[in-house]
Every structure is written in structure tokens, then in C-alpha cells.
Design a protein around this motif. Sequence first.
Motif, PDB file in Angstrom:
ATOM      1  N   ASP A  88       0.821  -1.221   0.000  1.00 36.66           N
ATOM      2  CA  ASP A  88       0.000   0.000   0.000  1.00 36.66           C
ATOM      3  C   ASP A  88       0.852   1.269   0.000  1.00 36.66           C
ATOM      4  OD1 ASP A  88       1.041  -0.328   2.520  1.00 36.66           O
ATOM      5  OD2 ASP A  88      -0.768   0.307   3.586  1.00 36.66           O
ATOM      6  N   LEU A  89       1.993   1.230  -0.676  1.00 41.83           N
ATOM      7  CA  LEU A  89       2.914   2.366  -0.688  1.00 41.83           C
ATOM      8  C   LEU A  89       2.613   3.298  -1.852  1.00 41.83           C
ATOM      9  CD1 LEU A  89       6.188   0.359   0.027  1.00 41.83           C
ATOM     10  CD2 LEU A  89       4.886   1.717   1.669  1.00 41.83           C
ATOM     11  N   GLN A  90       2.990   4.554  -1.698  1.00 38.46           N
ATOM     12  CA  GLN A  90       2.797   5.547  -2.746  1.00 38.46           C
ATOM     13  C   GLN A  90       4.153   6.001  -3.282  1.00 38.46           C
ATOM     14  OE1 GLN A  90       0.024   8.198  -0.352  1.00 38.46           O
ATOM     15  NE2 GLN A  90      -1.023   8.212  -2.313  1.00 38.46           N
ATOM     16  N   SER A  91       4.454   5.599  -4.474  1.00 37.33           N
ATOM     17  CA  SER A  91       5.708   5.948  -5.140  1.00 37.33           C
ATOM     18  C   SER A  91       6.919   5.740  -4.235  1.00 37.33           C
ATOM     19  CB  SER A  91       5.659   7.407  -5.621  1.00 37.33           C
ATOM     20  OG  SER A  91       6.723   7.705  -6.487  1.00 37.33           O
ATOM     21  N   PRO A  92       7.134   4.502  -3.748  1.00 40.73           N
ATOM     22  CA  PRO A  92       8.275   4.240  -2.852  1.00 40.73           C
ATOM     23  C   PRO A  92       9.592   4.233  -3.615  1.00 40.73           C
ATOM     24  CG  PRO A  92       7.186   2.184  -3.390  1.00 40.73           C
ATOM     25  CD  PRO A  92       6.375   3.276  -4.043  1.00 40.73           C
ATOM     26  N   LYS A  93      10.603   4.858  -3.041  1.00 38.21           N
ATOM     27  CA  LYS A  93      11.910   4.902  -3.703  1.00 38.21           C
ATOM     28  C   LYS A  93      12.991   4.343  -2.785  1.00 38.21           C
ATOM     29  CE  LYS A  93      10.858   8.445  -7.133  1.00 38.21           C
ATOM     30  NZ  LYS A  93      11.229   9.738  -7.763  1.00 38.21           N
ATOM     31  N   ALA A  94      13.623   5.173  -1.960  1.00 43.15           N
ATOM     32  CA  ALA A  94      14.757   4.709  -1.163  1.00 43.15           C
ATOM     33  C   ALA A  94      14.325   3.636  -0.155  1.00 43.15           C
ATOM     34  CB  ALA A  94      15.401   5.878  -0.430  1.00 43.15           C
ATOM     35  N   VAL A  95      15.202   2.637   0.024  1.00 46.48           N
ATOM     36  CA  VAL A  95      14.975   1.524   0.950  1.00 46.48           C
ATOM     37  C   VAL A  95      16.221   1.341   1.804  1.00 46.48           C
ATOM     38  CG1 VAL A  95      14.505  -0.948   1.153  1.00 46.48           C
ATOM     39  CG2 VAL A  95      13.444   0.372  -0.684  1.00 46.48           C
ATOM     40  N   ALA A  96      16.015   1.040   3.077  1.00 42.86           N
ATOM     41  CA  ALA A  96      17.154   0.764   3.961  1.00 42.86           C
ATOM     42  C   ALA A  96      16.788  -0.346   4.926  1.00 42.86           C
ATOM     43  CB  ALA A  96      17.564   2.017   4.738  1.00 42.86           C
ATOM     44  N   CYS A  97      17.762  -1.216   5.233  1.00 42.13           N
ATOM     45  CA  CYS A  97      17.594  -2.292   6.209  1.00 42.13           C
ATOM     46  C   CYS A  97      18.537  -2.065   7.382  1.00 42.13           C
ATOM     47  CB  CYS A  97      17.900  -3.652   5.584  1.00 42.13           C
ATOM     48  SG  CYS A  97      16.753  -4.167   4.299  1.00 42.13           S
ATOM     49  N   CYS A  98      18.047  -2.354   8.579  1.00 42.93           N
ATOM     50  CA  CYS A  98      18.881  -2.273   9.777  1.00 42.93           C
ATOM     51  C   CYS A  98      19.338  -3.680  10.132  1.00 42.93           C
ATOM     52  CB  CYS A  98      18.103  -1.649  10.933  1.00 42.93           C
ATOM     53  SG  CYS A  98      19.066  -1.512  12.459  1.00 42.93           S
ATOM     54  N   HIS A  99      20.645  -3.923  10.112  1.00 45.38           N
ATOM     55  CA  HIS A  99      21.176  -5.251  10.389  1.00 45.38           C
ATOM     56  C   HIS A  99      21.155  -5.576  11.875  1.00 45.38           C
ATOM     57  CE1 HIS A  99      23.487  -5.875   6.353  1.00 45.38           C
ATOM     58  NE2 HIS A  99      22.239  -5.511   6.181  1.00 45.38           N
ATOM     59  N   VAL A 100      20.896  -4.572  12.713  1.00 46.66           N
ATOM     60  CA  VAL A 100      20.832  -4.801  14.165  1.00 46.66           C
ATOM     61  C   VAL A 100      19.445  -5.271  14.579  1.00 46.66           C
ATOM     62  CG1 VAL A 100      21.060  -3.728  16.436  1.00 46.66           C
ATOM     63  CG2 VAL A 100      22.638  -3.093  14.601  1.00 46.66           C
ATOM     64  N   THR A 101      18.405  -4.533  14.146  1.00 46.81           N
ATOM     65  CA  THR A 101      17.037  -4.829  14.575  1.00 46.81           C
ATOM     66  C   THR A 101      16.251  -5.638  13.554  1.00 46.81           C
ATOM     67  OG1 THR A 101      16.201  -2.775  13.607  1.00 46.81           O
ATOM     68  CG2 THR A 101      16.991  -2.673  15.888  1.00 46.81           C
TER      69      THR A 101
END
Length: 410
Positions: free
Chosen positions: A267-280
Motif C-alpha cells: 500500500d505504498l505511494q511511489s516508494p523509492k529509497a529503501v534501507a535495512c537495519c542489520h541490528v534490529t
Amino acid sequence: MAKSPGLPYHGCLSPEGILREIQINLLECKVCFETFSTEQRERRPQNLSCGHVLCLECITALSHPLLRKLECPFCRQLCTVDSTSHCQVLCDLQQLLVSRSPTSSVPPRWAKGSSVTTTSLHLCAAFGGWGTLINPTGIAPLGSSGTIVVVHGGEKRVVVFSLQGGKLHSFGPEGKASGEMCYPVDVAVTPSGYIVVTDAGDKTVKVFTSRGNCVLTIKDSFQLPWGVDTDSCGHILVSDVQAGTLSQVKVDYCHGVILEHQTVVSDLQSPKAVACCHVTGNSAVMEHPSDITPSAERHTFRRLRVFTKDFQLLYQTDTFSLTLQSTVRLNMSAVVFSRDGDLMVTDSDQGMVFSLGKLQHGPVLTPLVVDHLIRPVGVIVLNNLLITLDGGDHTVKIYTPKSDSGATMK
């Protein structure tokens, strides 16, 4: 008229914003990033015969000591030192700005009365520039040894650099065949060292070894893939701007086989940048709703959503909410997690990097980078360094904590 290596367009800017653009785009040498000065001989702006402007020190450093010739770092035209001339117009412009604001020659980057605290980082190195990088769009760390990967529009579109700016190797020539690139947008690296690139040109996600051998091309799964990152298990997260989705792809990298491909957020609107947290295990996605309905607001609107490891919505904030809390209007673009889980975003209008903290109890807005950035399009954290990709002057810029600031990149 002096040429710039490439001035970004930001739409309607405030007078303060225009002054800041002038300071950064016109009154800095784009080789050493030092401010031009009429009082210091080595910092005087000099016209090359091609029209580009460098400081006298950089012209001396780049020219052959006997032939007294140099290749312009921006257009590659061969110029002679004897044909350079003093750029009086930039000196006059600088004097005009100083006389306009005698207390400070640098316009403020956020509104007066802002409640944010400042933990400024120091620019310690920069490399790239037009020709070495052409309209770069994505950056990722390749392991923890001090190697980074950048995607851009050059002849070979994936470039691996050392932190000293040395070009180690490159791959991905323009094209649609296996191992080739049409329009790379973003890049990520798995914990085991595989390089993952989103290619908006042929709507694919491509996986390479660290040496550039094509392992896998994921086709017919995306409408317009954009942002990409990988989690601690090596699973790939990809945003699809056109479909409004976030997908998770599990891959057997040794055999180049897709094990599982599922849409985890739809249900996202024009999603671009993505990031993952390797800690959590959390993930963050930057939405651009105003790209879909540009007439809805005069100003750019961004929404940042943070999800848990199993993709339940944990927190969200947006441009309007942040403005109410701090009077700072951010044009958020790139996003990254620090090593201890703090969320950082770039502001592509103001040329800044902010920390938002961990967000569970609301954002704590802290400017981290306030100088020398024009249009940051990517940001990563590597060891104790914050590394930005500046699309304004096609460079990689490395920031470290000032010794007296107490800043940390943990």
C-alpha cells in the motif's frame, strides 16, 4: 560567464536558499571544495580556456610543471596555464554577498527558532567529479574494509572505489544483454559480497559478484524497480515506484536461483529509497506521494515508513509532521540506518544530512552534515565514517566526527 560542472534545479527556492545555492555552486572550487578568496592568492578563482573555474592552487596542482598544460576535470578539454585569467565576476559576487550579510557569509540552512540540536560532521575527503562519475544515483559499502560501490551513467555503470578515491574496477556497460545496464538507479551489497543493482531501464534487478560477473537477472517481476537494500541474511528488498510495493527476494547466490519472491508491503505511494537495519531487522521506505499528485501541494511531500522484521508498520512520519515539530521542512530523499539503529536521511534541497534517532518516541532531529553538499542522492555509514553521494557535483564525500563535537557514527 563562468561555467559550473552542473547546477541542480530545485524549483521554487526562498531567497536564503538561492544565496546558499550560490555559495555552494559558484563560490567553491569543485576540485578541492575550498571557498574562493581574493585575499589568499592560491584560492583566487581562475577561468580556464574552456570556461570552467578552478582555484589557482588546483590549476597548479593539475598542470604539467614543464608543459604548463592541464586537462579540465569537468569537460576534459586540454587547457594551458598561460591562457587562464582571473574570474573577476565571482570575486565581485562574493563581495556583494559579504556586504549583504556582514555577520555571516553563509546563509542559514534551517529556519530561525528551530528546535533541532546540531552535531556537525567534518568533510575530510572527496573524490569523483564529472567524468569519473556521471549523474550518480546509488552507493553502497562493499564489506567493512573500506571499499564502496557506486552506480552512475558512465561508460561502465558500476564502479568500485577505495576510500582514498582510487578506482579499483568497473563493469556493466550500457545495454540490455546479460551483465549490461540500461539505467541503474540503486545498489546494495549482500553480507557475502554480492552486488545487487536495480535497473529501471529494462525493469530488472541484477545480481553480480564483487568482480562484476553476472549471477542472476530478475525479470518480469517489477513494473519499475527503484530502491534496493539487503538484510543480514542476504535477502533483497526492492521498492517498485509504479506498483507501490516493497518486495522481498530470497536468492541462492551460488547457483543463481530465486528461492522465493513475495510482496511484503503493498500500500505504498511511489516508494523509492529503501534501507535495512542489520541490528534490529527493521526496514525503512521513503515514499514520494507528491510525485503522483504534484498539484496537491506546492512543496515536495515525503513520507517515511519504518517496518519491523516481519513487515508490520512500526512508525511513520512525513514532511508536514516534521515541520510542525521542528520548523524544519525536509525534502527527504536517501535513508540509512546507523550501526546502532538510528535513522538518517538526506535533504536534497538544503544539501544536508539529518539524524532522526530511533523514532519509537518520536524523531529527534539532529543535523549531521551542514556543509559542502549540493544535492545528496545517497548516504551510507562505514565504520566511523558517513559517506554521501552528491549528485550536484558528481562526487563521493566522506565525513568524520569533529574531535570536539562528540559526534559518533555508531
